[in-house]
Design an enzyme around this catalytic site. Structure first.
Site, PDB file in Angstrom:
ATOM      1  CB  THR A 133      -0.899   0.002   1.259  1.00  0.00           C
ATOM      2  OG1 THR A 133      -1.571   1.246   1.348  1.00  0.00           O
ATOM      3  CG2 THR A 133      -0.088  -0.208   2.535  1.00  0.00           C
ATOM      4  CG  ASP A 134      -1.202   4.939  -1.031  1.00  0.00           C
ATOM      5  OD1 ASP A 134      -1.733   4.350  -0.072  1.00  0.00           O
ATOM      6  OD2 ASP A 134      -1.828   5.735  -1.765  1.00  0.00           O
ATOM      7  CD  GLU A 135      -3.431   3.583   4.440  1.00  0.00           C
ATOM      8  OE1 GLU A 135      -3.210   3.448   5.653  1.00  0.00           O
ATOM      9  OE2 GLU A 135      -4.566   3.663   3.951  1.00  0.00           O
ATOM     10  CE1 TYR A 159      -3.408  -2.673   5.615  1.00  0.00           C
ATOM     11  CE2 TYR A 159      -3.285  -0.328   5.116  1.00  0.00           C
ATOM     12  CZ  TYR A 159      -3.340  -1.644   4.686  1.00  0.00           C
ATOM     13  OH  TYR A 159      -3.311  -1.939   3.334  1.00  0.00           O
ATOM     14  CE  LYS A 163      -0.039  -4.609   2.924  1.00  0.00           C
ATOM     15  NZ  LYS A 163      -0.480  -5.932   2.403  1.00  0.00           N
TER      16      LYS A 163
HETATM   17  P1  NAD Z   1      -9.738  -7.266   2.076  1.00  0.00           P
HETATM   18  O1  NAD Z   1      -9.718  -6.971   3.534  1.00  0.00           O
HETATM   19  O2  NAD Z   1     -10.985  -7.002   1.306  1.00  0.00           O
HETATM   20  O3  NAD Z   1      -9.366  -8.795   1.829  1.00  0.00           O
HETATM   21  C1  NAD Z   1      -8.328  -9.446   2.523  1.00  0.00           C
HETATM   22  C2  NAD Z   1      -8.522 -10.945   2.387  1.00  0.00           C
HETATM   23  O4  NAD Z   1      -7.444 -11.578   3.082  1.00  0.00           O
HETATM   24  C3  NAD Z   1      -9.832 -11.463   3.006  1.00  0.00           C
HETATM   25  O5  NAD Z   1     -10.493 -12.316   2.100  1.00  0.00           O
HETATM   26  C4  NAD Z   1      -9.371 -12.221   4.236  1.00  0.00           C
HETATM   27  O6  NAD Z   1     -10.207 -13.329   4.579  1.00  0.00           O
HETATM   28  C5  NAD Z   1      -7.991 -12.673   3.809  1.00  0.00           C
HETATM   29  N1  NAD Z   1      -7.130 -12.957   4.973  1.00  0.00           N
HETATM   30  C6  NAD Z   1      -6.961 -12.195   6.083  1.00  0.00           C
HETATM   31  N2  NAD Z   1      -6.121 -12.796   6.937  1.00  0.00           N
HETATM   32  C7  NAD Z   1      -5.728 -13.960   6.354  1.00  0.00           C
HETATM   33  C8  NAD Z   1      -4.862 -15.016   6.746  1.00  0.00           C
HETATM   34  N3  NAD Z   1      -4.211 -14.984   7.913  1.00  0.00           N
HETATM   35  N4  NAD Z   1      -4.685 -16.046   5.896  1.00  0.00           N
HETATM   36  C9  NAD Z   1      -5.343 -16.098   4.702  1.00  0.00           C
HETATM   37  N5  NAD Z   1      -6.195 -15.136   4.294  1.00  0.00           N
HETATM   38  C10 NAD Z   1      -6.381 -14.078   5.118  1.00  0.00           C
HETATM   39  O7  NAD Z   1      -8.504  -6.477   1.479  1.00  0.00           O
HETATM   40  P2  NAD Z   1      -8.331  -5.824   0.027  1.00  0.00           P
HETATM   41  O8  NAD Z   1      -8.846  -4.439   0.063  1.00  0.00           O
HETATM   42  O9  NAD Z   1      -8.797  -6.767  -1.005  1.00  0.00           O
HETATM   43  O10 NAD Z   1      -6.728  -5.714  -0.014  1.00  0.00           O
HETATM   44  C11 NAD Z   1      -5.944  -6.781  -0.540  1.00  0.00           C
HETATM   45  C12 NAD Z   1      -4.470  -6.414  -0.401  1.00  0.00           C
HETATM   46  O11 NAD Z   1      -4.210  -5.188  -1.071  1.00  0.00           O
HETATM   47  C13 NAD Z   1      -4.031  -6.205   1.052  1.00  0.00           C
HETATM   48  O12 NAD Z   1      -2.746  -6.738   1.199  1.00  0.00           O
HETATM   49  C14 NAD Z   1      -4.010  -4.695   1.221  1.00  0.00           C
HETATM   50  O13 NAD Z   1      -3.059  -4.309   2.173  1.00  0.00           O
HETATM   51  C15 NAD Z   1      -3.610  -4.260  -0.185  1.00  0.00           C
HETATM   52  N6  NAD Z   1      -4.090  -2.930  -0.578  1.00  0.00           N
HETATM   53  C16 NAD Z   1      -5.432  -2.628  -0.572  1.00  0.00           C
HETATM   54  C17 NAD Z   1      -5.850  -1.367  -1.007  1.00  0.00           C
HETATM   55  C18 NAD Z   1      -7.305  -0.970  -1.024  1.00  0.00           C
HETATM   56  O14 NAD Z   1      -7.613   0.183  -1.320  1.00  0.00           O
HETATM   57  N7  NAD Z   1      -8.238  -1.859  -0.766  1.00  0.00           N
HETATM   58  C19 NAD Z   1      -4.912  -0.428  -1.430  1.00  0.00           C
HETATM   59  C20 NAD Z   1      -3.558  -0.765  -1.366  1.00  0.00           C
HETATM   60  C21 NAD Z   1      -3.152  -2.018  -0.981  1.00  0.00           C
HETATM   61  O1  DAU Z   2      -4.196   3.954   0.367  1.00  0.00           O
HETATM   62  C1  DAU Z   2      -4.395   2.578   0.296  1.00  0.00           C
HETATM   63  C2  DAU Z   2      -5.224   2.118   1.462  1.00  0.00           C
HETATM   64  O2  DAU Z   2      -6.547   2.587   1.225  1.00  0.00           O
HETATM   65  C3  DAU Z   2      -5.235   0.606   1.657  1.00  0.00           C
HETATM   66  O3  DAU Z   2      -3.935   0.176   1.969  1.00  0.00           O
HETATM   67  C4  DAU Z   2      -6.196   0.207   2.774  1.00  0.00           C
HETATM   68  O4  DAU Z   2      -6.262  -1.210   2.854  1.00  0.00           O
HETATM   69  C5  DAU Z   2      -7.559   0.751   2.430  1.00  0.00           C
HETATM   70  O5  DAU Z   2      -8.458   0.463   3.485  1.00  0.00           O
HETATM   71  C6  DAU Z   2      -7.485   2.263   2.208  1.00  0.00           C
HETATM   72  O6  DAU Z   2      -7.179   2.956   3.443  1.00  0.00           O
HETATM   73  P1  DAU Z   2      -7.925   4.314   3.851  1.00  0.00           P
HETATM   74  O7  DAU Z   2      -7.821   4.497   5.303  1.00  0.00           O
HETATM   75  O8  DAU Z   2      -7.484   5.444   2.990  1.00  0.00           O
HETATM   76  O9  DAU Z   2      -9.435   3.905   3.384  1.00  0.00           O
HETATM   77  P2  DAU Z   2     -10.845   4.126   4.082  1.00  0.00           P
HETATM   78  O10 DAU Z   2     -11.871   3.738   3.059  1.00  0.00           O
HETATM   79  O11 DAU Z   2     -10.941   3.528   5.424  1.00  0.00           O
HETATM   80  O12 DAU Z   2     -10.904   5.711   4.251  1.00  0.00           O
HETATM   81  C7  DAU Z   2     -10.749   6.573   3.138  1.00  0.00           C
HETATM   82  C8  DAU Z   2     -10.806   8.010   3.681  1.00  0.00           C
HETATM   83  O13 DAU Z   2     -12.143   8.267   4.134  1.00  0.00           O
HETATM   84  C9  DAU Z   2      -9.900   8.254   4.861  1.00  0.00           C
HETATM   85  O14 DAU Z   2      -9.393   9.578   4.778  1.00  0.00           O
HETATM   86  C10 DAU Z   2     -10.826   8.141   6.085  1.00  0.00           C
HETATM   87  C11 DAU Z   2     -12.161   8.620   5.535  1.00  0.00           C
HETATM   88  N1  DAU Z   2     -13.360   8.005   6.128  1.00  0.00           N
HETATM   89  C12 DAU Z   2     -13.432   6.631   6.148  1.00  0.00           C
HETATM   90  C13 DAU Z   2     -14.533   5.994   6.703  1.00  0.00           C
HETATM   91  C14 DAU Z   2     -14.606   4.493   6.742  1.00  0.00           C
HETATM   92  C15 DAU Z   2     -14.402   8.774   6.605  1.00  0.00           C
HETATM   93  O15 DAU Z   2     -14.351  10.027   6.537  1.00  0.00           O
HETATM   94  N2  DAU Z   2     -15.500   8.151   7.145  1.00  0.00           N
HETATM   95  C16 DAU Z   2     -15.591   6.787   7.224  1.00  0.00           C
HETATM   96  O16 DAU Z   2     -16.610   6.298   7.778  1.00  0.00           O
END
Ligand code: NAD
Ligand code: DAU
Length: 370
Positions: A133-135, A159, A163
């Site tokens: 992630t970019d975080e 988190y 990562k």
């Molecule tokens: P998600 O939470 O929707 O899915 C994660 C999956 O991993 C789930 O199906 C969960 O059951 C599985 N999991 C959790 N713990 C596990 C374990 N111990 N063993 C096997 N499986 C397990 O997450 P996502 O949004 O699909 O993100 C996927 C990947 O991409 C993550 O590594 C996350 O850090 C990264 N990522 C997500 C975003 C985003 O915006 N969603 C952005 C940047 C990076």
């Molecule tokens: O940048 C990549 C990341 O993006 C991934 O690595 C994470 O897995 C993914 O969850 C996401 O993280 P964020 O914290 O940016 O996503 P989230 O959807 O939780 O929140 C997006 C923005 O919205 C953040 O600034 C917090 C705000 N927010 C979020 C929720 C859930 C609100 O204002 N209200 C809310 O209820």
């Protein structure tokens, strides 16, 4: 043909990746491994499991014996590692699972893959893609340049720290053991099958039910939105054409404040309800059903602790080396996402029962309007 392990394949990005992989590389054998936490859902994979186009294994990446036996049985030559605890607010409420899965789980998987590929003499042909992630780069000021692959690591949430630790372990395996690994760091994804704990689907399903739309702080935080289909295309490109040992940033170059995103969701819903009167009887609690604006539901609430102000990604290395660019326009992609949630109410009703309700009470119960 490759034998491919996709961890976290029942999560949001994982499900989208499985479908994209099936289409792009139909001869590869896909084995999805997922622990089926609250964030997982296999509905969209059921047809593929039923016709045996993929295999599904319910398993934890921390289970070293299971990981070893899967490598022995399926002789993976590709690993796309997405399994993780992924929600920042949950990591603030309860960080332990994040260390267990994101750090120790990644380590277990790395060690298993390395041992298997060494013992079969296939290290030079195998590839391990670590999806991050970019975080990990922390927070940008409004005028700062976007994150590049050489930006320093400055994680601010448990988190992001977990990562970051996993990225460092992958890097150490590359440097120390010649592990054929690649890392991608990407920005905020949106699209179908995203769990409604995350900003866009949470606001959508709350608006449809007439519940308040809880914007943290003053809503000025900025995220760089990437459609999940663009992300999956980039992952497919990186795992085959990226250089092992390298990191690639993936981003949408679609920076928006949270306030703008939530208002755009509200305005799109208002217009859609006006054009499709049948929606009013399906979602009678939505203000748009009575001709009012969903914006009336927006509530500014107590901020997230350590809330990163801005993320932005410079993805020029990926474009330069592979030609891969993101193509989905944000307004069009968000419109398609809203349409998907309108058309798949049964999916999100199932996901938002039970454990979801307990999480909403816990996270939002103490947040007060500001
Ligand atoms: P998600 O939470 O929707 O899915 C994660 C999956 O991993 C789930 O199906 C969960 O059951 C599985 N999991 C959790 N713990 C596990 C374990 N111990 N063993 C096997 N499986 C397990 O997450 P996502 O949004 O699909 O993100 C996927 C990947 O991409 C993550 O590594 C996350 O850090 C990264 N990522 C997500 C975003 C985003 O915006 N969603 C952005 C940047 C990076
Ligand atoms: O940048 C990549 C990341 O993006 C991934 O690595 C994470 O897995 C993914 O969850 C996401 O993280 P964020 O914290 O940016 O996503 P989230 O959807 O939780 O929140 C997006 C923005 O919205 C953040 O600034 C917090 C705000 N927010 C979020 C929720 C859930 C609100 O204002 N209200 C809310 O209820």
């Amino acid at each position: 043909m490759h034998s491919v392990m996709i961890t976290g394949g029942a999560g949001f990005i994982g499900q989208n990746l499985v479908h994209a992989w099936r289409v792009a590389r139909p001869t590869d054998r896909l084995i999805v491994v997922d622990a089926m936490t609250y964030a997982a859902n296999v509905r969209s994979l059921e047809p593929l499991i039923a016709d045996r186009s993929i295999l599904f294994v319910k398993g934890d990446i921390n289970d070293a014996a299971l990981m070893r036996s899967l490598f022995e049985e399926y002789k993976f030559t590709r690993v796309a590692h997405l399994a993780a605890e992924s929600h920042v607010d949950r990591s603030i409420a309860d960080p332990e699972a994040f260390l267990q899965t994101n750090v120790f789980g990644t380590f277990t998987l790395l060690r298993t893959a390395l041992d298997a590929w060494r013992s079969t003499g296939t290290l030079d042909r195998a590839r391990f893609l670590h999806v991050s992630t970019d975080e990990v780069y922390g927070s940008l000021g409004s005028a700062d340049p976007a994150f590049s692959e050489s930006s320093p690591y400055r994680p601010n949430s448990p988190y992001a720290a977990s990562k970051a630790a996993s990225d460092h372990m992958v890097r150490a395996f590359v440097a120390t053991y010649d592990m054929p690994a690649l890392i991608t760091n990407c920005s905020n994804n949106y699209g179908p099958y995203q769990h409604p704990e995350k900003l866009i689907p949470l606001m959508l399903v709350h608006a449809l039910d007439g519940k308040s739309l809880p914007v943290y702080g003053d809503g000025s935080n900025i995220r760089d939105w990437l459609h999940v289909s663009d992300h999956c295309d980039a992952l497919l490109t990186v795992i085959e054409r990226g250089r092992t040992g390298e990191t690639y940033n993936i981003g949408g170059r679609k920076e928006r404040t949270n306030r703008d995103v939530v208002e755009l969701i509200c305005d799109t819903l208002d217009r859609t309800f006006a054009a499709e009167p049948a929606l009013a009887s399906r979602f009678p609690g939505c203000p748009a059903a009575a001709g009012a604006s969903c914006r009336s539901l927006i509530t500014y609430v107590t901020d997230r602790p350590g809330h990163d102000h801005r993320y932005a990604i410079d993805a020029s290395k990926l474009a330069r080396e592979t030609g891969q660019r993101c193509s989905v326009d944000f307004t069009a992609g968000l419109g398609r996402t809203i349409r998907w949630y309108l058309d798949n109410e049964a999916w999100w009703r199932e996901v938002t029962s039970g454990a979801y309700k307990a999480w909403i009470d816990k996270n939002y119960g103490l947040r007060i309007a500001v």
